[in-house]
Design an enzyme around this catalytic site. Structure first.
Site, short mmCIF file in Angstrom:
data_model
loop_
_atom_site.label_atom_id
_atom_site.label_comp_id
_atom_site.label_asym_id
_atom_site.label_seq_id
_atom_site.Cartn_x
_atom_site.Cartn_y
_atom_site.Cartn_z
N TYR A 134 0.95 -1.21 -0.02
CA TYR A 134 0.07 -0.06 0.03
C TYR A 134 0.76 1.35 0.06
O TYR A 134 0.44 2.24 -0.90
CB TYR A 134 -0.96 0.02 1.30
CG TYR A 134 -1.64 1.24 1.39
CD1 TYR A 134 -2.93 1.41 0.61
CD2 TYR A 134 -1.32 2.43 2.08
CE1 TYR A 134 -3.63 2.56 0.88
CE2 TYR A 134 -2.03 3.40 2.22
CZ TYR A 134 -3.42 3.50 1.37
OH TYR A 134 -3.92 4.80 1.50
N ASP A 154 -8.69 -3.48 -1.02
CA ASP A 154 -9.74 -2.75 -1.42
C ASP A 154 -9.41 -1.35 -2.15
O ASP A 154 -10.02 -0.80 -2.98
CB ASP A 154 -10.48 -2.58 -0.02
CG ASP A 154 -9.48 -1.71 0.93
OD1 ASP A 154 -8.92 -2.67 1.44
OD2 ASP A 154 -9.74 -0.72 1.14
N LYS A 167 -11.27 -9.02 5.48
CA LYS A 167 -11.79 -7.63 5.74
C LYS A 167 -12.70 -7.32 4.44
O LYS A 167 -12.02 -7.29 3.30
CB LYS A 167 -10.70 -6.66 5.96
CG LYS A 167 -11.62 -5.47 6.40
CD LYS A 167 -10.27 -4.32 6.69
CE LYS A 167 -9.78 -3.98 5.31
NZ LYS A 167 -9.05 -2.91 5.16
#
Lengths: 529, 256
Positions: free
Chosen positions: A273, A308, A380
């Protein structure tokens, strides 16, 4: 909240994936990840070294608010470099000067300490005392983990999915009552969003903080205050309310250490990320990542990965396989660092354009694929953001479908979607409405998973197989090309991040022979002394 | 409505012309009881909603109540009083943009884009710049005659000025999504001031900001050349850049 307590059906029975392909995908992820692990093992960073000092108990900051760990590491770096690690020169100087760590840091910052790389007996001695001091921090992390286990036993563990809510006022003293209210309203997990920009600070701020932008600074004192408040609320509610923060950005190793010490329960912690979305140097990230994951493994912290996010920049249908690839890589890196399946909150999201036909069936296929590939990981599940338009009514419906997909596919951690996403930071009423949405769906359809068997050759199963196939193809390319090249080419989230660019590169050091990191050693050896 | 004059006066429309029906929802920091509902109706009346129907009231914890209110609003809007920034440039296709730049500028037009300050939300700048684009339109990177430098998120203003100089930017595009404590306004003012300081007026790149919470009329106040609001597409930005930066070629095959 009524949530199904029926035994979870084996997700692999809901979706029949070819075990040979699944094994191949994992093997490829390992081959793609291994060179990066080797690279991480050959390097250290300023933040890894600062984490060592934090574990040895160095706290506090100077009058300008710069932590002593930064001051000390900077002086050592200037005088003798960090190629040998900070432990040897620091503990050698402590032995010679007869200082404690804090005094040494203060004197070093004032320019009155000469550091050297000890040799022979002096080196062995410095290393031994360093290990002794750092192991005290590791044992505090172990004690926090045992304390968590005790409290879960005492207060009770909420059933899946855990309802995950965010607070983000910028002021820890505002966050606390909000978090407690959210827990009373039904949240099982409270995430305190960090202040915008903290990920790019090369130090961890000190003390309780009241000034943050779109979030609250992650500091040791803030962690401690919030955990204590949630312990109180957990006792009141009869269930253990978990606390989440972010081990990401330039200080990821230190924040992981602080989280372990202060008994945070989950941490956002993605292997890529920072590279992709914060333009942090890839080598810096992978080195910091590995250390932070070792700490999380030790601390019994559940990590949440950030797949995500790819879908907020790339198309959720076209890029579905990149999510799977990233999940497989995150799994490999996590396992390599010692994390277990129950600690892998692998991320994915409900981000397909609702205008396209069969979007919900596609979402189910993707969610089920993640579920079947990682049957023992909590996963998640992230709500829609990209296609939340400001039409709050339509957004509320989308969130309902998101919740339904979560119920049908057995997601472990459900981040509650807000209909005012992209409009305002959530209001009290938004949170209340959002929780009503979750409650309705899980009341009405929480057990539907038992009846839900997509046809083996139907649309959903075919789509899942297709995405897995594309993931395998991409992993093959990555193995041929190396992961660092793939990241440089914009494979993930369409971001191009070359290995020799990005923030924090000047804080990366290649380890010399005789490099010593007692924290790393204790974590690798799973030792307490 | 048939008469032209009456068309400029409008009221909200529920299911009958002129009924003025609106629906609002809000929270009051009071426990749910009769008095709370009365307070909601009173607030609605003060907003011009009269008679107001408090159709839903729900306690949210012991200290708050959430309301949904329907009613007829007494206010009118005269459309002649409305001030908006109308598009004052022709909308061009990518092909037309490229050909206009080729003919008018005879070199690629350089665009430097960034999210400045602590704003980490690249959604906006990426929607406009990335090939992927937005709303079915490809981003500026797709245009062959545009050279796009996307600096990404959390770029410091001095760095943006430096990069604009380095790349000889014709236009600088700045996206601001985070609006907490008016960060988007402070950042934009800081940015425009820095460019004014660093460049002589005639050499200063065109300054364009975009974000969901800007007032498109505030260009003067913020010191920028153009503000784009929510829902702006790459094609609109490209067309604007052409109209603002590309001289109309003096020799034309056909007079317009």
């Amino acid at each position: 909240m009524s949530r199904t307590t029926n035994p979870t059906p084996d997700p692999r029975r809901m979706l029949d994936l070819d075990p040979v392909t699944v094994r191949r995908a994992r093997a490829l992820a390992r081959r793609a990840g291994k060179p990066v692990v080797n690279l991480a093992q050959r390097h250290t960073t300023v933040s890894v070294e600062r984490a060592v000092l934090r574990l040895a108990g160095l706290e506090g900051a100077d009058v300008e608010g710069i932590p002593w760990v930064n001051r000390l590491v900077d002086v050592v770096r200037e005088q003798v470099g960090l190629e040998h690690g900070v432990a040897l020169p620091v503990w050698d100087a402590m032995m010679r000067e007869g200082d404690d760590l804090t005094t040494l840091a203060q004197r070093a910052a004032a320019g009155s300490v000469d550091f050297q790389i000890p040799e022979g007996k002096a080196s062995t001695y410095a290393g031994r005392i360093a290990r002794k001091d750092v192991s005290a921090g590791i044992r505090r992390i172990d004690a926090s983990r045992r304390q968590r286990d005790r409290l879960i036993e005492k207060f009770g563990d909420p059933p899946a999915p855990w309802i995950y809510l965010i607070v983000a006022t910028g002021d820890i003293y505002e966050d606390i009552p909000q978090a407690q209210a959210a827990a009373r309203e039904g949240a099982d997990v409270i995430a305190v969003i960090r202040s915008t920009g903290q990920s790019l600070l090369d130090y961890v701020p000190e003390g309780p903080t009241r000034e943050g932008y779109a979030g609250t600074y992650a500091t040791q004192a803030n962690f401690r205050l919030m955990r204590a408040a949630l312990d109180q609320t957990s006792r009141e509610l009869g269930r253990y309310v978990r606390l989440t923060n972010y081990a990401s950005g330039l200080c990821m190793p230190e924040i992981a250490a602080l989280a372990g010490l202060e008994r945070l329960d989950m941490m956002l912690n993605d292997s890529m990320y920072g590279i992709l979305f914060r333009d942090i140097n890839p080598v810096r990230t992978f080195v910091d990542q590995r250390f932070s994951r070792q700490v999380h493994a030790r601390a019994g912290i559940i990590i949440n990965t950030g797949e995500d996010n790819y879908l907020t920049t790339a198309d959720a249908v076209e890029a579905a396989h990149t999510v799977t690839v990233s999940q497989l890589l995150n799994e490999y890196f996590a396992k390599e660092a010692g994390l277990e399946d129950w600690q892998l909150g692998l991320g994915h999201a409900f981000e397909i354009n609702p205008e396209i036909p069969d979007s919900f069936r596609l979402e189910l296929a993707h969610a089920l694929l993640a579920r079947a590939l990682f049957p023992n990981a909590p996963l998640k599940w992230m709500p829609p953001t990209k296609h939340m338009t400001g039409d709050v009514f339509r957004g509320y419906l989308l969130d309902g479908f998101f919740n339904l997909a979560g119920a049908l596919t057995g997601q472990g951690i459900l981040l509650v979607g807000m209909m005012t996403e992209a409009v305002v930071t959530p209001w009290l009423s938004d949170r209340d409405l959002a929780l009503q949405n979750v409650r309705y769906v899980f009341n009405a359809a929480g057990g539907l998973r038992e009846d839900f068997r997509p046809a083996p050759d139907g649309f959903i199963a075919e789509r899942a197989r297709q995405v897995l196939g594309e993931a395998v193809d991409l992993l093959e390319d990555i193995v041929d090309d190396t992961l660092l090249e793939a990241i440089a080419d914009g494979t993930f989230g369409l971001m191009k991040r070359p290995a020799d660019a990005g923030r924090g590169l000047d804080g990366v050091f290649r380890k010399a022979d005789g490099y010593l990191n007692p924290a790393g050693d204790l974590l690798e050896e799973r030792a307490t002394r | 409505m048939s008469a032209k004059k009456s068309k400029s006066l409008v009221r909200p429309y529920g299911d009958t012309t002129g009924d003025g029906m609106v629906q609002v929802s809000f929270t009051l920091p009071v426990p749910h009881d009769k008095r709370a509902e009365g307070a909601a109706a009173l607030l609605a009346a003060k907003m011009g909603i009269e008679p107001a129907m408090v159709v839903h009231a729900k306690p949210m914890g012991p200290d708050f109540t959430f309301f949904v209110v329907y009613g007829s609003v007494s206010h009118l809007v005269d459309l002649r009083d409305v001030q908006v920034v109308e598009r004052d440039y022709p909308l061009l296709s990518p092909k037309e943009v490229n050909s206009a730049i080729k003919k008018g500028l005879r070199r690629p037009l350089v665009v430097v884009g960034a999210c400045i300050g602590t704003d980490a939300h690249t959604v906006g700048i990426d929607a406009i710049l990335n090939i992927k684009g937005f709303a079915g339109e490809k981003g500026l990177e797709y245009y062959s005659e545009l050279t796009v430098v996307n600096l990404g998120a959390q770029v410091a203003v001095p760095e943006l000025v430096e990069k604009a100089r380095l790349h000889r930017a014709d236009a600088v595009l700045v996206s601001q999504v985070v609006t907490q404590r008016d960060a988007h306004l402070h950042n934009t003012r800081e940015m425009s001031a820095a460019f004014r300081e660093a460049f002589p007026a005639e050499r200063r790149p065109l300054l364009v900001v975009g974000g969901p919470r800007f007032d498109e009329l505030a260009t003067g106040e913020l010191g920028v050349d153009r503000i784009f609001g929510k829902g702006t597409t790459p094609g609109e930005v490209a067309s604007y850049l052409v109209s603002a930066l590309v001289p109309v070629p003096t020799t034309r095959k056909k007079a317009s």
